[in-house]
Design an enzyme around this catalytic site. Structure first.
Site, PDB file in Angstrom:
ATOM      1  N   HIS A 176     -37.580  32.482 -47.297  1.00 44.75           N
ATOM      2  CA  HIS A 176     -37.821  33.661 -46.783  1.00 44.75           C
ATOM      3  C   HIS A 176     -38.972  33.467 -48.028  1.00 44.75           C
ATOM      4  O   HIS A 176     -38.516  34.080 -49.407  1.00 44.75           O
ATOM      5  CB  HIS A 176     -37.433  35.219 -46.444  1.00 44.75           C
ATOM      6  CG  HIS A 176     -36.795  35.027 -44.978  1.00 44.75           C
ATOM      7  ND1 HIS A 176     -36.186  35.994 -44.568  1.00 44.75           N
ATOM      8  CD2 HIS A 176     -37.775  34.495 -44.535  1.00 44.75           C
ATOM      9  CE1 HIS A 176     -36.192  34.987 -43.673  1.00 44.75           C
ATOM     10  NE2 HIS A 176     -36.450  34.822 -43.059  1.00 44.75           N
ATOM     11  N   GLU A 179     -38.046  36.607 -51.592  1.00 48.78           N
ATOM     12  CA  GLU A 179     -37.261  36.722 -51.364  1.00 48.78           C
ATOM     13  C   GLU A 179     -36.581  35.263 -52.889  1.00 48.78           C
ATOM     14  O   GLU A 179     -35.911  34.895 -53.223  1.00 48.78           O
ATOM     15  CB  GLU A 179     -36.104  36.292 -51.014  1.00 48.78           C
ATOM     16  CG  GLU A 179     -36.527  37.172 -49.343  1.00 48.78           C
ATOM     17  CD  GLU A 179     -35.272  37.151 -47.812  1.00 48.78           C
ATOM     18  OE1 GLU A 179     -35.044  35.821 -48.496  1.00 48.78           O
ATOM     19  OE2 GLU A 179     -35.341  37.892 -47.377  1.00 48.78           O
ATOM     20  N   ARG A 234     -44.153  36.372 -46.533  1.00 53.50           N
ATOM     21  CA  ARG A 234     -42.635  36.156 -45.581  1.00 53.50           C
ATOM     22  C   ARG A 234     -42.419  34.476 -45.655  1.00 53.50           C
ATOM     23  O   ARG A 234     -41.209  34.126 -45.496  1.00 53.50           O
ATOM     24  CB  ARG A 234     -42.127  37.076 -45.016  1.00 53.50           C
ATOM     25  CG  ARG A 234     -41.035  36.756 -43.932  1.00 53.50           C
ATOM     26  CD  ARG A 234     -40.756  37.922 -43.211  1.00 53.50           C
ATOM     27  NE  ARG A 234     -38.867  37.464 -41.806  1.00 53.50           N
ATOM     28  CZ  ARG A 234     -38.269  38.282 -42.588  1.00 53.50           C
ATOM     29  NH1 ARG A 234     -37.936  38.215 -43.696  1.00 53.50           N
ATOM     30  NH2 ARG A 234     -37.654  38.147 -41.369  1.00 53.50           N
ATOM     31  N   HIS A 304     -30.295  34.635 -49.080  1.00 52.95           N
ATOM     32  CA  HIS A 304     -31.626  35.235 -48.983  1.00 52.95           C
ATOM     33  C   HIS A 304     -31.267  36.391 -49.935  1.00 52.95           C
ATOM     34  O   HIS A 304     -29.951  36.435 -50.967  1.00 52.95           O
ATOM     35  CB  HIS A 304     -31.088  35.784 -47.510  1.00 52.95           C
ATOM     36  CG  HIS A 304     -31.359  34.809 -46.518  1.00 52.95           C
ATOM     37  ND1 HIS A 304     -32.904  34.217 -45.631  1.00 52.95           N
ATOM     38  CD2 HIS A 304     -30.760  33.560 -46.279  1.00 52.95           C
ATOM     39  CE1 HIS A 304     -32.971  33.332 -45.043  1.00 52.95           C
ATOM     40  NE2 HIS A 304     -31.362  32.599 -45.463  1.00 52.95           N
ATOM     41  N   GLU A 378     -26.730  37.617 -48.276  1.00 52.65           N
ATOM     42  CA  GLU A 378     -28.630  38.648 -49.129  1.00 52.65           C
ATOM     43  C   GLU A 378     -27.672  39.000 -50.215  1.00 52.65           C
ATOM     44  O   GLU A 378     -26.480  40.773 -50.386  1.00 52.65           O
ATOM     45  CB  GLU A 378     -28.496  39.391 -47.644  1.00 52.65           C
ATOM     46  CG  GLU A 378     -29.028  39.551 -46.126  1.00 52.65           C
ATOM     47  CD  GLU A 378     -30.173  39.438 -46.231  1.00 52.65           C
ATOM     48  OE1 GLU A 378     -30.651  39.380 -47.068  1.00 52.65           O
ATOM     49  OE2 GLU A 378     -30.340  38.584 -45.438  1.00 52.65           O
TER      50      GLU A 378
END
Length: 417
Positions: A176, A179, A234, A304, A378
């Site tokens: 993405h 990020e 994104r 991510h 994440e």
């Protein structure tokens, strides 16, 4: 131009033209108590452009869920009024997005060259892949696994001492575009591998016995776009036939429950699944590479942000993977390792039940290909900065994440199959 601005320091970055577009944008966090309040958010999203940060699509919003979303300056008053009127509990996470964008560039180190403690443009990352390979010929090699929609080469680094019948771990970053901390980690990992080989026992053992395939940025076109046009972009940058809306969410584009729960069939949505599985050149290149190396790749790690989570399959279904107990115990131990450095707390578990369902993800796809150790990180934070993590947090974020990645890699090496 960009190098010149960086030299001037953070103050000058606000002059970077596309940041100005975000002046007055606010990021809200709401805690929704019931279905009625969920409806309020749904109606908001149908009336105006709402950029959902967490979860990443309006249909995933449920009661008792914490929801982060961005609204444009001219809509802020209306949103605040609506939330107050309906007694929705909320707070403002980011009061002015432009200020937060400028504040990302807070690191002390200012330089025009590549830096591991700064966010690097794609041009710098591409040059770095060449340099790090040239400087470490015994440990690193570079190949091109495909090209992006806009025709850029997708560089893959292979790390490890040469050996026969070596198994491998595949790690990618930058799915993405917004990020930014994700590609920063892939670069950090490569740096640590080459700098600590022969000094750190764990890293030395790993590189002697395993190969690591590292894809520093998957969504290169989108990443460049976040530097030049829209920091909040994104998706990929491909054209969608029959629509003015650009791009597909690469992490909804794999053949794993494709376009079912938590993915959208509408090209204008941020979680658009694409016209077919692997419709994106970038996801197809990655999938082709993994298919070609299935006999050797034993683990898949995808990086991510944000939320501080360590997830494993499944996200496209609520059913648990076959080796659920094993994956859960690895994730638990890796999260503990990560916390030893700065006490950063990570939540872990299967994607669908731990955060929300999301079909077509690369981790589920890799798992279904037979790669039984498949994890999604994440990274920091839990929402105070969201996608705009300041550069001063790159080093601590990467240091702690490295501990978890080394733990997982070491486990995989001890449990080859």
């Amino acid at each position: 131009m960009w190098a010149f601005l960086v030299l001037l320091g953070a103050a000058a970055v606000s002059a970077y033209p596309h940041n100005l577009a975000f002046d007055g944008h606010k990021v809200f966090r709401v805690i929704l108590q019931n279905e009625g309040q969920v409806e309020i958010i749904n109606s908001l999203a149908s009336k105006m452009q709402v950029d959902f940060w967490q979860p990443d699509y309006v249909t995933l919003v449920k009661p008792k869920m914490q929801v982060d979303f961005r609204v444009e300056a001219d809509k802020v008053f209306e949103v605040e009024y609506l939330l107050k009127e309906n007694k929705v509990e909320y707070r403002v996470l980011i009061n002015n997005l432009k200020t937060a964008l400028d504040a990302q560039f807070d690191s002390k180190a200012r330089s025009t060259s590549h830096s591991y403690e700064k966010y690097n443009t794609w041009e710098k990352i591409a040059a770095w892949t060449e340099d790090i390979t040239a400087q470490n010929p015994d440990l690193v090699s570079r190949s091109v696994i495909g090209e992006t929609y806009e025709g850029r080469p997708m560089y893959l680094l292979k790390l490890g001492k040469s050996g026969t019948n070596k198994k491998a771990i595949f790690m990618d970053c930058g799915f993405h575009a917004r990020e930014w901390i994700s590609p920063a980690f892939c670069q950090w990992f490569v740096k640590e591998a080459v700098e600590t080989y022969g000094k750190d026992n764990v890293m030395t053992r790993l590189l002697n016995n395993l190969d690591f395939y590292v894809l520093p940025v998957l969504n290169i076109d989108g990443y460049i776009y976040t530097w030049t046009n829209d920091r909040m972009w994104r998706k990929t940058r491909s054209k969608n036939s029959g629509s003015f809306c650009i791009g597909t969410d690469p992490n909804r584009n794999f053949d794993a429950g494709w376009c079912s729960m938590g993915a959208s069939g509408r090209p204008c949505d941020s979680t658009y699944c694409g016209s077919a599985p692997e419709s994106e050149k970038e996801t197809k290149a990655l999938a082709d590479f993994i298919r070609e190396h299935l006999s050797t790749i034993k683990a898949y790690l995808t990086i991510h942000s944000y939320s501080q989570l360590l997830l494993f399959p499944y996200s496209y279904t609520y059913k648990y993977p076959e080796n659920y107990e094993e994956l859960n115990s690895i994730a638990s131990a890796a999260a503990k390792q990560l916390a030893t450095l700065y006490n950063t707390k990570y939540t872990y578990g299967p994607g669908a039940t731990t955060i929300y369902p999301a079909a077509g993800g690369s981790d589920d796809w890799a798992y279904d290909q037979g790669i039984k150790y498949s994890f999604t990180f994440e990274l920091r934070d839990t929402g105070y900065y969201g996608f705009l993590l300041p550069e001063s947090q790159i080093k601590p974020t990467c240091e702690e994440t490295l501990l978890a990645v080394k733990y997982i890699a070491n486990y995989v090496l001890d449990h080859l199959y």
